[in-house]
Each structure stands twice: as structure tokens, then as C-alpha cells.
Design a protein around this motif. Structure first.
Motif, PDB file in Angstrom:
ATOM      1  N   GLY A 291      35.425 -13.324   8.644  1.00  0.00           N
ATOM      2  CA  GLY A 291      35.330 -14.820   9.121  1.00  0.00           C
ATOM      3  C   GLY A 291      35.506 -15.589   7.635  1.00  0.00           C
ATOM      4  N   PRO A 292      35.321 -16.763   7.737  1.00  0.00           N
ATOM      5  CA  PRO A 292      35.105 -17.806   6.493  1.00  0.00           C
ATOM      6  C   PRO A 292      33.846 -17.619   6.020  1.00  0.00           C
ATOM      7  CG  PRO A 292      35.846 -19.020   8.584  1.00  0.00           C
ATOM      8  CD  PRO A 292      35.575 -17.760   8.945  1.00  0.00           C
ATOM      9  N   VAL A 293      33.884 -17.738   4.624  1.00  0.00           N
ATOM     10  CA  VAL A 293      32.826 -17.391   3.876  1.00  0.00           C
ATOM     11  C   VAL A 293      32.164 -18.869   3.571  1.00  0.00           C
ATOM     12  CG1 VAL A 293      31.640 -17.033   1.503  1.00  0.00           C
ATOM     13  CG2 VAL A 293      33.469 -15.695   2.409  1.00  0.00           C
ATOM     14  N   ILE A 294      30.771 -18.838   4.153  1.00  0.00           N
ATOM     15  CA  ILE A 294      30.262 -20.358   4.218  1.00  0.00           C
ATOM     16  C   ILE A 294      28.869 -20.282   3.345  1.00  0.00           C
ATOM     17  CG2 ILE A 294      30.934 -20.734   6.752  1.00  0.00           C
ATOM     18  CD1 ILE A 294      28.029 -19.982   7.712  1.00  0.00           C
ATOM     19  N   ILE A 295      28.642 -19.377   2.803  1.00  0.00           N
ATOM     20  CA  ILE A 295      27.552 -19.186   1.700  1.00  0.00           C
ATOM     21  C   ILE A 295      28.166 -18.501   0.486  1.00  0.00           C
ATOM     22  CG2 ILE A 295      24.958 -18.706   1.332  1.00  0.00           C
ATOM     23  CD1 ILE A 295      24.741 -19.087   4.235  1.00  0.00           C
ATOM     24  N   GLY A 296      27.744 -19.091  -0.632  1.00  0.00           N
ATOM     25  CA  GLY A 296      27.855 -18.386  -1.916  1.00  0.00           C
ATOM     26  C   GLY A 296      28.864 -19.285  -2.700  1.00  0.00           C
TER      27      GLY A 296
ATOM     28  N   SER B 135      14.189 -23.457  -1.777  1.00  0.00           N
ATOM     29  CA  SER B 135      15.201 -22.627  -2.384  1.00  0.00           C
ATOM     30  C   SER B 135      16.584 -23.311  -2.567  1.00  0.00           C
ATOM     31  CB  SER B 135      15.395 -21.077  -1.795  1.00  0.00           C
ATOM     32  OG  SER B 135      16.328 -20.563  -2.388  1.00  0.00           O
ATOM     33  N   ALA B 136      17.205 -23.163  -3.772  1.00  0.00           N
ATOM     34  CA  ALA B 136      18.447 -23.565  -3.947  1.00  0.00           C
ATOM     35  C   ALA B 136      19.499 -22.552  -3.517  1.00  0.00           C
ATOM     36  CB  ALA B 136      18.925 -24.038  -5.274  1.00  0.00           C
TER      37      ALA B 136
ATOM     38  N   ALA C 217      20.315 -15.476  -1.552  1.00  0.00           N
ATOM     39  CA  ALA C 217      19.028 -15.215  -2.423  1.00  0.00           C
ATOM     40  C   ALA C 217      19.584 -14.019  -3.373  1.00  0.00           C
ATOM     41  CB  ALA C 217      17.733 -15.024  -1.631  1.00  0.00           C
ATOM     42  N   ASP C 218      20.221 -12.821  -2.328  1.00  0.00           N
ATOM     43  CA  ASP C 218      20.251 -11.710  -2.933  1.00  0.00           C
ATOM     44  C   ASP C 218      21.584 -11.314  -3.801  1.00  0.00           C
ATOM     45  OD1 ASP C 218      21.530  -9.801   0.073  1.00  0.00           O
ATOM     46  OD2 ASP C 218      22.204 -11.695  -1.003  1.00  0.00           O
ATOM     47  N   GLY C 219      22.257 -12.650  -4.184  1.00  0.00           N
ATOM     48  CA  GLY C 219      23.528 -12.387  -4.841  1.00  0.00           C
ATOM     49  C   GLY C 219      24.680 -12.264  -4.186  1.00  0.00           C
TER      50      GLY C 219
END
Length: 959
Positions: free
Chosen positions: A318-323, A583-584, A355-357
Motif C-alpha cells: 500500500g501507500p507509504v505514509i511514514i518515512g 519524537s520527530a 524510529a528504526d530507520g
């Protein structure tokens, strides 16, 4: 067929004249400005619905359209960028297009007709909405797929997928065994209520269906009261502005239905491994290795600053929403493989990167299947039986809902409707690896949806987001308190009526207080002040009533306990400087799901019960809180709960379009309300953060299957979304008290209107002002030795100058309008004139204005919250004109009162007159006693301390 039914028929002609016909449809409105639409066929009716909604809700519709497209920041500024970025990355608009293309042809035509109607009405609606000018926005164009986009954007966060991010952080920081420590089953956030009473439980022998959806309260409201009638159907219900038909709550005259959120989990988050290719593309790692992912760049225009670029990436999940940026360079860059080097260099994740890259994608059913369930909507309008509703809901997709329905034959329905994919349990719980095939959805398979009997021996069915019928479909549910309390209240009677449902809607018992109060009862070594606090709260009835200072004291104690838990070493990994909210690593849009203090507040009941701290530590913590709160209470005594627990609705333009129709009264704009998050009256503050609430009853309804005209409804504000209009906030007093407006179904009782919002004969008939002496009187009486007294309705526009002169004099300071402008006075009396329960009259003495006389029904006025209203109570206000008056004729005011009281008691339904002058107005109080009033208690109102006084028929020898 009875005459009543004939008058309800779409083809019936109203006795008072037709509504205006334009483009093949007619628009009528009731006294609350609610639109009733009638057309020759379903397509014309859909266009009419879109057109009427554009007139009433133009700003709201355009706000939603921009939210679908991710263009809100273009006029709202940088604060809207987070949302714009999310909906673009989640591909909401593209998904809406896909789903529209898969609609049945007849449904597509129906939705298109609605969008056409919106486009026909937007320009006119925008002229009346000041928000457009405030931000320099011109209305745009609705595409046929836009309503599907509005539905998607409205509900994309409904299933709470960001909670999986919170669980991941808890597991990483506190340990895997703590992942569900903050589960909201004890207690939960605000939630919806719904209940069904079979004929065995009602006075009529026919079912009743009632409830109230609890959502974030928006201004204008998220639900629109409406009636849609054509030869095929005639339906009243709560529509969602921007969506054709009536999806959630409707009554066709034959069958009624209602929903609550099932709390099902049907959206998944996948941890993706992405890499940038030399040509600038993006590859993703799947079960079969690396492959080319979709990627393109879009531009977000931002008012006042430079535009922003957003890369839209979609994998097979699906669509990438975080990163952030997947990286760049000549060689493919494996983001997941770069963690070790980043950590060694002390690098921090880029803003927006997990957070884990890694990167996180969202998989949600409409994106996968191209189905949104809109084919169910026209089928619901045509339903005549429970079986019809059941069949229509087989096509429902999202959000996943629990449904109750009943029909006039006594049949009932209790089921779950929606699309829940088949996949491993871990997918519901947390973020799962994208490359592992074990976590894939099983193509074409959905979880069987539960159903049960709604007409069991008790004759009661309840849905309140609890772990009940939908338990196999989710992880976290609302606690059982609301559902249990509703069953308890309903089980106490077998003679329920539609009017009596308000007592259930407004119940304020806070059952979740039990655990904290139990610990307080056994708290050791309390000082004298804390002991008094303990004794007071243990005597408290646990009702979060608006006038209760004990409720405020409990809320203070709860807040202090939440803060002490947040500071406890056991939670150090997720609180303070380590709070995931800080957290950012995640987009700011998801921070409300990642904040520790609200999580602790909502889970307080379970955190104080088992698992986190030993019993002795819990006792000590509560004891420390009791000491602190008791000391503060000695310094600052608690105010009534309703003074602190105020509505804080979401507005696209907060505080930039004040509602002049109610003056500057903050009580009307931000009313104080009873209830709390675990009450049936679920007005959800954030324990430990604020006593204000943004979530609560977004509407209330009662569907009566015996007589549809005995149904009831109310919304937090009004039928109109136009600030300053008569029906923008006219239902707020009803909503605050839990009262309900009648559902008018007789066309003869509706007002003929043009297609412009809120026009009624009272507003449009007269083109020239009529002098008071020439107006028809509602009462005329000759008073011996005084003259003839006539009562005529106030004309707000024509009488504004006269009334302004009266109410701004020093002698009228108790009236509370000393600083009002002429325009504000006019607007206030326009508002009064719009209410069916409140009336204002000029009293004329021999044709000359002598006084302002106002009447009201106490149970439809804030004063009704201050005393036990009796059947037959009728309230009055009186302001004597500053004329030659008092000194010119002895007993001037008493003579006027004689006429006023005669008018009130000319209606045999009025048994007792109620007045509430300022407690400092000794002259008025003495006058009332001379006339025969009996003084009652003092009451606290937002604007004054008043003294109640009552005059009964018996006191005048009229009984």
C-alpha cells in the motif's frame, strides 16, 4: 390510508402552498431550518440534496473537498500541511477515483447527480459564507468521485491504525509483555451509543431505536438533519454533508436503522525496506525480492510560505505514509541496512522517518479492492423492511459498524457490517514486516461478520463500542460501563416512549470512578483535609452533573493521579523526555496517538487495578494525590463541573467567524456540559490534560416505529453552517440539556421556501416594517383605570432601535445588554424569534409601547437546568419601558402584570408562571410577592445569580 399518512406522502400537496419548484424539486423547511426535499425521481432528488447542502454548508463542503485533495494548506497555511501530506501519501483521491469507477452504473449516476447539485449551489452558498472572503478562497468544482473521497478522508483514521505505532513504542521501550498495558477497555475514549427496544418494552407496542454517535464535534456539524422524498421513498435521517443519501441513521417510515463503530481492526501497517535506484526511482523489498515501486512527486502549495514537495511512494502492500527520502546515489541504497552506520555516527532519523530507520506503508480495504460500499446507500433509502436493510448492508465496506434496525412489523436486526480482511492476528496488534509472506492478506477472503438476535427475552439490544458482538474483529474496545448502564436504565421500565429516551441520552453516572475511589477509601495516613476530601467523594453519587462541585473535585483527583503515574519510574520509558509524542520519528499528524499522558488517563481504571504497580504503591500514590488536591481545594474551592467541562469544537477557521446571532455569549459558543468519557453522556475530556472536551454526541436521534412523527433528533449547533444565520446555533440549547426537536413529517406543517437557506414566511413575507400598533395581537385586555393592553410580536428589524434604547439604560442593567449595539440587539431578537419555545412581545398601552414581555418554556431554556421543572411551568421576563410610566400611573407595573398573567393562564396547559429576576433586584422581588408569587431558591446562572419565584393558578383562585 389515514389522513396523517396522506400528508406524509411525497405526492401530497401542502395546504399552505407549494414549495418553490426549481429544476424539478421542491424545498421546504421546518421551524429549525431543517431541509425537506421532494422530487419527481431519485436522481433529481440526489441533485436537490447536493444543491441544498451547498446552500447551507458551502464552507464545510469546500473544506472537505480540499482535505480530500491535500490542498488545505493553500488557504489555511502551514498548520494544514501535515494533513495534506498524509492524504497525498495515502492516495485518498486516487482511491476515490478507483472506487467510483467500480460503482454500479445506477449508483454512479446517482452520486454524479449529487455532485452536480453541489456545483449548482456552491457559488450562491459561498456568497453567504464569510469564511471564503476571510481566506480569499473561491469555490472549486466537485468531480463525480469527490463524495467518495470525502467519505474516505472522513473515516481513514476511524479504525485507529496509529495505535499500532504506540504499541510498537511501548514494546520497544517497556518490553513486549507491556504492549497492551494501555488498552482502552479500561477505560476508553468517547464512543457512540445505540439501543433498540422491542414492542414489549414500549408504550405503543412498536419498536424504538435511539442513540447518539460520539465523534469529534465539528463546527459546522458532521451530521445534517434532512428529509429526502420522491415516489420511490420518503426518508428522514442524519446525512453526512458531502455524501448523497443517508448512510448511518435513517427512518423510511417503514424501517429504521442506526450504527456505532464496531472497533474492528481492518487496516494494517507494514515495515518496508526501500532503496533508491540510480535513475531516481524507488525499489521495495517484498516476499519475492526487490521490485520497482510506484513513486512520483507532488507539490503542496502553502499560503504565505514556499510550497513543499512530497514524494508519493506505493508498494505492493500500500501507500507509504511514514518515512523520509529513501536515499540517493549511484548504487541502490538499502535504508534498512543503513541502521548500523547511522547509529554509530549518532545520526537521528530524518523528520517523518520511523524510529528504526524503516518506512511504513498503510494497507486499507478500499485501496486493495476498489470498493467503498456506496452501492449500499441508494438501497438503504429504498428499504421497507429489516430484511431490505440487511441485504443492503451486505455491500457495506467501511468503516466497519455494528448495526441495529427495526421495522413497523416488529422485526429487528443486530449485526456487524463492513469489510475485515483475513490475515494473522499480529497484523491487528502492531507493525509487521512487509517482506514476510506470513503477514499477507488472503486474497478475496473476508472475516465472517457476527450477528445476533435483537429481540431476545429482555426486549433490549445495546451497542456502545464495547467488547461484545464485534469482539472477534478487534483489539481494543470501549469499556463495558456505558453498555451496562444503558441496559440497566432501559430494564427499569416496560412503557418507554420516544420522549423518555432523553433520560438515557443524558445519564451522567461515571462507573469507571469506582477503582480510584476504592483506593481512596483505603488510602493510609491521610491528613485532616485529605480525610474530608475522602469522605466527601465517597458520599458523592458519581454523577458528572454540570452543577456538581464534587464532580470537579473528582476530576482534580483523577488528574493528579494521572500525573503521578506519568512520573512513576515504572513508566519512565514512555513519559517525560522519553514520551513518544516528543519524537520527530513520526509525522506530527499521529502525535495524538503517541502521547503518554492521555494514554495513562484513558487507561487509568486498568492501570489502578492490576499489572503496573503493587497494591501498596497504588494506595500510596492515591494518598499523595488526595493530600495535594485537598490542599489546593482549601485555597481554590472547586467550581461546578459545567464551568470547566466545556465544548471545544474543531473549526477550520477557529475564532475567525464569530457567531453574531448569539451575540458574544461564550456560553452559547463554548457551552458547559455534563458528562464524561465513560458516562452514557460521553463528553470526553482528556484526563490529565484538560477538562475541555472535543468529542461528544455529534447528534442524537430517536426513531419511533409506531409513528414516525413522534421521532426526535438534535445536533450540537444547527441546520445551517452559515455564521450569524438564524439556524446556525439554534439547537445548541437543546443539545446542552439533552432535549430533542420533533421530526416533522406532515408537509402541511412545513414552511414554503425558496432554495435559499433558512428562509421562512416569518423572515420573507413582509417587505416593509409594520408599526406595532398595526400588528395583530396575541392578547388584548382592558385594565380598569389603566387602559387597553395589547401584546404584539416583536419585529426584530423594525423594533431594534426601540429595544436598544430600553435595554441599554442604567435602569435595565439587570437585563444584561447594557453594552450591546443596536445590531447586536436586533440579532439577539432574531435568534429568539427563530425558537419555537421562546417568544418576545411588545406590550402596548393604548397603542403606545409600554414594556417588553418575553415567554419561554423552562425545559427548553438554561433555567430548566437550575430547578426541577414541573409539567405546565411557563417562564416570563418583563422589562418596563422608561416612559412616563411608573410615576404617571399608580400601580403601572402591576397593571401590566395583570394582562401578562391573564395571557399566560389563558392556555389551560400553563399551570405555573416562573420568573427569575436578578437576586439583587429587590424592587422586582417585592413586586412579585405583592402580585402573589412565592419566592423560591437562588440559582446560579452564567450571567447572574437569580431568585426563582412561582405563581400558581391556585394562588389566583383559578385552579
Amino acid at each position: 390510508m389515514t389522513a396523517d399518512v396522506d400528508r406524509e406522502r411525497p405526492g401530497a400537496r401542502p395546504d399552505r402552498g407549494e414549495g418553490e419548484v426549481s429544476g424539478g424539486y421542491e424545498l421546504f423547511r421546518d421551524d429549525w431550518g431543517i431541509p425537506h426535499l421532494r422530487a419527481a425521481d431519485a436522481l433529481t432528488l440526489a441533485r436537490a440534496q447536493g444543491h441544498a447542502t451547498a446552500l447551507d454548508r458551502a464552507w464545510q463542503l469546500e473544506t472537505e473537498r480540499h482535505r480530500v485533495l491535500g490542498t488545505s494548506a493553500s488557504h489555511l497555511g502551514a498548520e494544514a500541511v501535515d494533513w495534506d501530506r498524509f492524504v497525498r501519501r495515502a492516495r485518498i483521491a486516487d482511491t476515490a477515483r478507483r472506487c467510483f469507477d467500480r460503482l454500479a452504473p445506477e449508483t454512479a449516476a446517482w452520486v454524479t447527480a449529487y455532485a452536480d447539485g453541489v456545483n449548482e449551489g456552491l457559488a450562491e452558498g459561498a456568497e453567504r459564507a464569510p469564511e471564503f472572503a476571510a481566506v480569499g478562497l473561491a469555490p472549486g468544482r466537485w468531480e463525480p468521485w469527490t463524495p467518495l473521497g470525502v467519505w474516505l478522508s472522513t473515516h481513514i483514521l476511524f479504525a485507529g491504525f496509529p495505535t499500532k505505532l504506540w504499541r510498537e513504542e511501548v514494546a520497544r521501550r517497556l518490553g513486549e509483555d507491556r504492549m497492551t498495558l494501555f488498552a482502552t477497555d479500561g477505560p476508553g475514549t468517547a464512543g457512540s451509543n445505540g439501543w433498540l427496544l422491542t414492542g414489549a418494552r414500549t408504550a405503543t407496542g412498536a419498536p424504538l431505536l435511539a442513540g447518539d454517535p460520539h465523534r469529534f464535534i465539528e463546527d459546522p456539524g458532521v451530521y445534517q438533519q434532512i428529509r429526502l422524498a420522491c415516489p420511490e421513498f420518503d426518508v428522514v435521517g442524519l446525512a453526512v454533508p458531502g455524501i448523497p443519501g443517508i448512510a448511518h441513521f435513517g427512518h423510511t417510515g417503514h424501517v429504521a436503522w442506526a450504527i456505532t463503530n464496531a472497533m474492528a481492526d481492518y487496516q494494517d501497517l507494514y515495515r518496508e525496506r526501500l532503496r533508491r535506484t540510480p535513475d531516481g526511482g524507488v525499489e521495495a523489498l517484498g516476499p519475492d525480492g526487490w521490485y520497482r515501486a510506484h513513486a512520483h512527486t507532488e507539490t503542496i502549495e502553502v499560503a504565505g510560505v514556499e510550497p513543499e514537495q512530497v514524494e508519493v511512494i506505493e508498494t505492493d502492500r500500500g501507500p507509504v505514509i511514514i518515512g523520509g527520502d529513501p536515499g540517493a546515489g549511484d548504487e541502490p541504497h538499502d535504508v534498512a541496512g543503513s541502521e548500523a552506520s547511522d547509529a554509530a555516527e549518532g545520526a537521528h532519523p530524518e523528520s517523518g522517518e520511523a524510529a528504526d530507520g524503516t518506512f511504513i506503508s498503510l494497507r486499507y480495504p478500499p485501496r486493495v479492492t476498489g470498493e467503498l460500499g456506496f452501492d449500499a446507500l441508494p438501497a438503504l433509502l429504498r428499504a421497507r423492511t429489516v430484511a431490505d436493510v440487511d441485504t443492503a448492508l451486505d455491500r457495506w465496506v467501511e468503516p466497519v459498524n455494528v448495526v441495529l434496525a427495526a421495522d413497523t412489523a416488529g422485526s429487528t436486526l443486530h449485526r456487524v457490517a463492513g469489510h475485515v480482511p483475513v490475515r494473522p492476528y499480529a497484523n491487528r496488534l502492531r507493525v509487521v514486516p512487509a517482506e514476510d509472506p506470513a503477514y499477507a492478506w488472503r486474497d478475496g477472503e473476508t472475516v465472517p461478520l457476527p450477528r445476533t438476535e435483537a429481540d431476545g427475552p429482555a426486549g433490549i439490544a445495546v451497542m456502545a463500542n464495547e467488547r461484545g458482538l464485534a469482539a472477534p474483529l478487534g483489539i481494543e474496545f470501549a469499556p463495558p460501563h456505558r453498555a451496562r448502564r444503558i441496559r440497566e436504565l432501559l430494564g427499569a421500565d416496560t412503557d418507554w416512549t420516544s420522549d423518555a429516551q432523553a433520560a438515557v441520552h443524558t445519564d451522567t453516572l461515571l462507573a469507571s470512578a469506582r477503582q480510584l475511589l476504592s483506593l481512596l477509601a483505603w488510602a493510609p495516613a491521610l491528613g485532616p483535609a485529605a480525610e474530608r476530601l475522602r469522605d466527601r467523594l465517597l458520599r458523592w453519587d458519581r454523577h458528572m452533573d454540570a452543577d456538581s462541585t464534587d464532580a470537579t473535585l473528582y476530576a482534580r483527583l483523577r488528574t493528579d493521579v494521572v500525573h503521578r503515574l506519568a512520573a512513576h519510574p515504572a513508566l519512565k520509558g514512555v513519559t517525560g523526555a522519553d514520551d513518544p509524542w516528543r519524537s520527530a520519528a513520526y509525522p506530527a499528524l499521529f502525535r495524538p496517538w503517541l502521547a503518554a499522558v492521555p494514554r495513562i488517563g484513558y487507561a487509568l481504571e486498568s492501570l489502578l487495578t492490576v499489572g503496573l504497580l503493587p497494591y501498596e504503591d497504588r494506595l500510596a500514590l492515591v494518598a499523595a494525590s488526595a493530600e495535594a488536591v485537598a490542599a489546593a481545594a482549601d485555597e481554590t474551592p472547586p467550581a461546578p463541573w459545567g464551568e470547566l467541562h466545556r465544548l471545544s469544537p474543531w473549526q477550520a477557521l477557529p475564532d475567525r467567524t464569530p457567531d453574531a446571532s448569539v451575540g458574544s455569549d461564550a456560553q452559547a459558543i463554548r457551552p458547559g456540559v455534563a458528562g464524561d468519557h465513560d458516562c452514557v453522556l460521553s463528553t470526553s475530556s482528556v484526563p490529565g490534560v484538560t477538562d475541555l472536551f472535543a468529542r461528544g454526541p455529534a447528534a442524537r436521534y430517536v426513531w419511533d416505529l409506531a409513528r414516525r412523527e413522534d421521532s426526535r433528533w438534535a445536533v450540537p449547533f444547527g441546520a445551517s453552517g452559515v455564521p450569524g444565520s438564524a439556524h446556525h446555533r439554534d439547537q445548541t440549547p437543546l443539545w446542552v440539556r439533552g432535549a430533542l426537536a420533533p421530526v416533522v413529517t406532515d408537509w402541511n406543517l412545513l414552511h414554503r421556501t425558496t432554495h435559499r437557506p433558512e428562509e421562512t414566511p416569518a423572515m420573507t413575507a413582509a417587505t416593509e416594517p409594520v408599526a406595532p400598533a398595526l400588528r395583530p395581537a396575541v392578547h388584548e385586555q382592558k385594565v380598569e383605570g389603566f387602559g387597553t393592553v395589547r401584546l404584539v410580536p416583536v419585529d426584530p428589524a423594525a423594533d431594534a432601535e426601540l429595544l436598544h434604547g430600553w435595554v441599554t439604560e442604567e435602569r435595565a442593567r439587570f437585563w444584561g445588554m447594557a453594552d450591546h449595539t443596536r445590531e447586536q440587539v436586533r440579532e439577539i431578537y432574531e435568534f429568539v424569534d427563530s425558537l419555537p419555545t421562546h417568544h418576545a412581545y411588545l406590550a402596548l398601552r393604548d397603542g403606545v409601547p409600554a414594556a417588553l414581555f418575553q415567554t419561554y418554556e423552562p425545559d427548553a431554556d438554561p433555567v430548566g437546568e437550575c430547578y426541577d421543572v414541573r409539567p405546565g411551568d411557563f417562564g416570563i421576563h418583563l422589562l418596563i419601558a422608561p416612559a412616563e410610566g411608573e410615576g404617571a400611573v399608580k400601580g403601572y407595573t402591576e397593571a401590566l402584570l395583570t394582562a401578562f398573567i391573564a395571557y399566560v393562564f389563558s392556555d389551560p396547559a400553563h399551570l405555573r408562571v416562573v420568573v427569575e429576576p436578578d437576586a439583587r433586584n429587590e424592587k422586582a422581588l417585592a413586586r412579585m410577592v405583592r402580585v402573589g408569587f412565592e419566592l423560591g431558591p437562588e440559582i446560579k446562572k452564567p450571567e447572574k445569580t437569580a431568585r426563582l419565584a412561582f405563581l400558581t393558578r391556585a394562588a389566583l383562585g383559578l385552579a
